[in-house]
Design a protein around this motif. Structure first.
Motif, PDB file in Angstrom:
ATOM      1  N   GLN A  65     -17.254  21.656 -27.373  1.00 33.83           N
ATOM      2  CA  GLN A  65     -17.857  22.872 -27.906  1.00 33.83           C
ATOM      3  C   GLN A  65     -17.563  24.069 -27.008  1.00 33.83           C
ATOM      4  O   GLN A  65     -17.260  25.172 -27.489  1.00 33.83           O
ATOM      5  N   THR A  66     -17.624  23.864 -25.711  1.00 33.75           N
ATOM      6  CA  THR A  66     -17.270  24.923 -24.773  1.00 33.75           C
ATOM      7  C   THR A  66     -15.799  25.292 -24.936  1.00 33.75           C
ATOM      8  O   THR A  66     -15.428  26.469 -24.874  1.00 33.75           O
ATOM      9  N   GLY A  67     -14.968  24.287 -25.155  1.00 34.02           N
ATOM     10  CA  GLY A  67     -13.558  24.537 -25.364  1.00 34.02           C
ATOM     11  C   GLY A  67     -13.300  25.406 -26.580  1.00 34.02           C
ATOM     12  O   GLY A  67     -12.438  26.286 -26.549  1.00 34.02           O
ATOM     13  N   GLN A  68     -14.059  25.184 -27.645  1.00 35.12           N
ATOM     14  CA  GLN A  68     -13.889  26.006 -28.837  1.00 35.12           C
ATOM     15  C   GLN A  68     -14.251  27.454 -28.559  1.00 35.12           C
ATOM     16  O   GLN A  68     -13.560  28.373 -29.010  1.00 35.12           O
ATOM     17  N   ARG A  69     -15.305  27.654 -27.796  1.00 32.19           N
ATOM     18  CA  ARG A  69     -15.697  29.031 -27.465  1.00 32.19           C
ATOM     19  C   ARG A  69     -14.637  29.706 -26.590  1.00 32.19           C
ATOM     20  O   ARG A  69     -14.319  30.884 -26.780  1.00 32.19           O
ATOM     21  N   LEU A  70     -14.088  28.952 -25.626  1.00 30.13           N
ATOM     22  CA  LEU A  70     -13.047  29.527 -24.780  1.00 30.13           C
ATOM     23  C   LEU A  70     -11.793  29.813 -25.603  1.00 30.13           C
ATOM     24  O   LEU A  70     -11.177  30.878 -25.448  1.00 30.13           O
ATOM     25  N   PRO A 130     -15.010  32.287 -16.320  1.00 35.61           N
ATOM     26  CA  PRO A 130     -15.330  31.116 -17.145  1.00 35.61           C
ATOM     27  C   PRO A 130     -16.146  31.518 -18.368  1.00 35.61           C
ATOM     28  O   PRO A 130     -16.919  32.474 -18.327  1.00 35.61           O
ATOM     29  N   ILE A 131     -15.969  30.782 -19.429  1.00 38.41           N
ATOM     30  CA  ILE A 131     -16.723  31.044 -20.652  1.00 38.41           C
ATOM     31  C   ILE A 131     -18.187  30.659 -20.478  1.00 38.41           C
ATOM     32  O   ILE A 131     -19.073  31.247 -21.090  1.00 38.41           O
ATOM     33  N   GLU A 132     -18.449  29.670 -19.606  1.00 36.29           N
ATOM     34  CA  GLU A 132     -19.800  29.255 -19.238  1.00 36.29           C
ATOM     35  C   GLU A 132     -19.799  28.874 -17.765  1.00 36.29           C
ATOM     36  O   GLU A 132     -18.755  28.558 -17.202  1.00 36.29           O
ATOM     37  N   THR A 133     -20.963  28.907 -17.164  1.00 36.32           N
ATOM     38  CA  THR A 133     -21.045  28.506 -15.758  1.00 36.32           C
ATOM     39  C   THR A 133     -21.544  27.078 -15.597  1.00 36.32           C
ATOM     40  O   THR A 133     -21.320  26.455 -14.559  1.00 36.32           O
ATOM     41  N   ASP A 134     -22.214  26.540 -16.608  1.00 39.78           N
ATOM     42  CA  ASP A 134     -22.732  25.171 -16.531  1.00 39.78           C
ATOM     43  C   ASP A 134     -22.614  24.516 -17.903  1.00 39.78           C
ATOM     44  O   ASP A 134     -23.605  24.298 -18.598  1.00 39.78           O
ATOM     45  N   PRO A 135     -21.384  24.203 -18.318  1.00 40.30           N
ATOM     46  CA  PRO A 135     -21.183  23.663 -19.665  1.00 40.30           C
ATOM     47  C   PRO A 135     -21.835  22.298 -19.846  1.00 40.30           C
ATOM     48  O   PRO A 135     -21.856  21.477 -18.927  1.00 40.30           O
TER      49      PRO A 135
END
Length: 319
Positions: A146-151, A8-13
């Motif tokens: 924002q998390t989606g953009q990073r992924l 995952p790109i983050e664990t707690d988006p």
């Protein structure tokens, strides 16, 4: 594949809910609760994307195409292959369903809407070029844009790096490149299809540095195999799904059941590359690893990826 899990790109988006989106069916959908997610499609891409966004612990079920390790023990909500089971879905009490039009019946999805479950439809097309777009659509629906953009940025960089790596080893003269075609077969059901332009496989073959022979004869979409056209294409290599190849009894069975294959260079040299049904067209977080594994099979069959260890402690670097 060297790695079958999803990082995952983050664990707690951080989420922003409620999230209101206009989906691919031009419907305005508001999502207020993502504690129980179902992400369902023909390719397993959507569930993989949810896990890639760091929301995998909220996924409560899976379709038959979702086969990566983290989701393997989730209850199935499909039956008879890719048919949605309304009762199984309702039993899981999802708070949101992210899907597309590749699964049905349509009435089942409408039933979910009537039950008050937000159903968000994303683009049904899958190819190498719209991975980021699908990620952003899923992320927007789940309140993690924002998390989606990073992924999306990470996956784009991974795919670009892998395609450049493959481009460096493929024959530079187009006349010397491997001529490829993708066959979808289900022997027990009498299904023998050839995939062409717009099927998603065309972009996969391009990324592998091959020549898409279906494009040469203007083969569109997914249609039953035409023996004359297949022989005319003269593929050097055939790509297939593993269960499809198994359904006809392996390479020997394929050559016997589809004589046109036996008349091609691929058939004569028994040059067939099969990959798991849940991986080969799962455009999304695993795309770079899919390319890596297929490129090894095409260009260096003795250098196939080492399977990951159970604790994920080792992995090939792809070189």
């Amino acid at each position: 594949m060297a790695q079958t899990s999803i990082t995952p790109i983050e664990t707690d988006p951080q989420q922003q809910l409620p999230a209101t989106v206009t989906d691919s069916q031009d419907a305005s959908v508001t999502v207020t609760d993502t504690t129980r997610i179902l992400a369902l499609d023909l390719y397993g891409s959507l569930a993989a994307t949810v896990f890639g966004l760091g929301l995998g612990d909220r996924v409560v079920g899976r379709d038959i195409s979702t086969g990566f390790r983290e989701a393997a023990d989730l209850p199935l909500v499909t039956q008879n292959g890719h048919e949605l089971n309304g009762e199984a879905i309702l039993d899981l009490a999802p708070t949101v369903i992210v899907t597309d039009t590749t699964l049905g019946p349509w009435d089942t999805l409408m039933q979910m809407k009537d039950a008050g479950i937000p159903v968000v439809f994303v683009d049904s097309e899958r190819n190498m070029g719209n991975v980021s777009e699908i990620v952003m659509q899923v992320a927007a629906a789940l309140g993690v844009a924002q998390t989606g953009q990073r992924l999306a940025d990470r996956l784009s960089a991974e795919i670009t790096a892998k395609t450049q790596e493959i481009a460096a080893i493929r024959p530079q003269n187009e006349a010397d490149r491997v001529r490829m075609v993708f066959l979808y077969v289900r022997g027990n059901a009498g299904i023998y299809y050839m995939f062409g332009e717009g099927s998603g496989v065309d972009s996969l073959i391009d990324a592998l540095g091959g020549v898409d022979v279906a494009r040469e004869v203007d083969w569109k979409g997914m249609k039953p195999i035409n023996a004359e056209a297949l022989v005319q294409m003269k593929p050097d290599l055939i790509l297939m799904m593993t269960k499809g190849l198994e359904s006809v009894g392996g390479v020997d069975g394929l050559l016997e059941r589809v004589p046109a294959v036996a008349s091609t260079p691929a058939g004569q040299n028994r040059r067939i590359v099969d990959m798991s049904d849940t991986e080969i067209m799962s455009y999304g977080p695993r795309t770079a690893d899919v390319l890596d594994a297929l490129a090894r099979a095409v260009y260096a069959p003795d250098d196939t990826p080492a399977a990951e260890t159970t604790d994920d402690s080792t992995r090939r670097d792809g070189r």
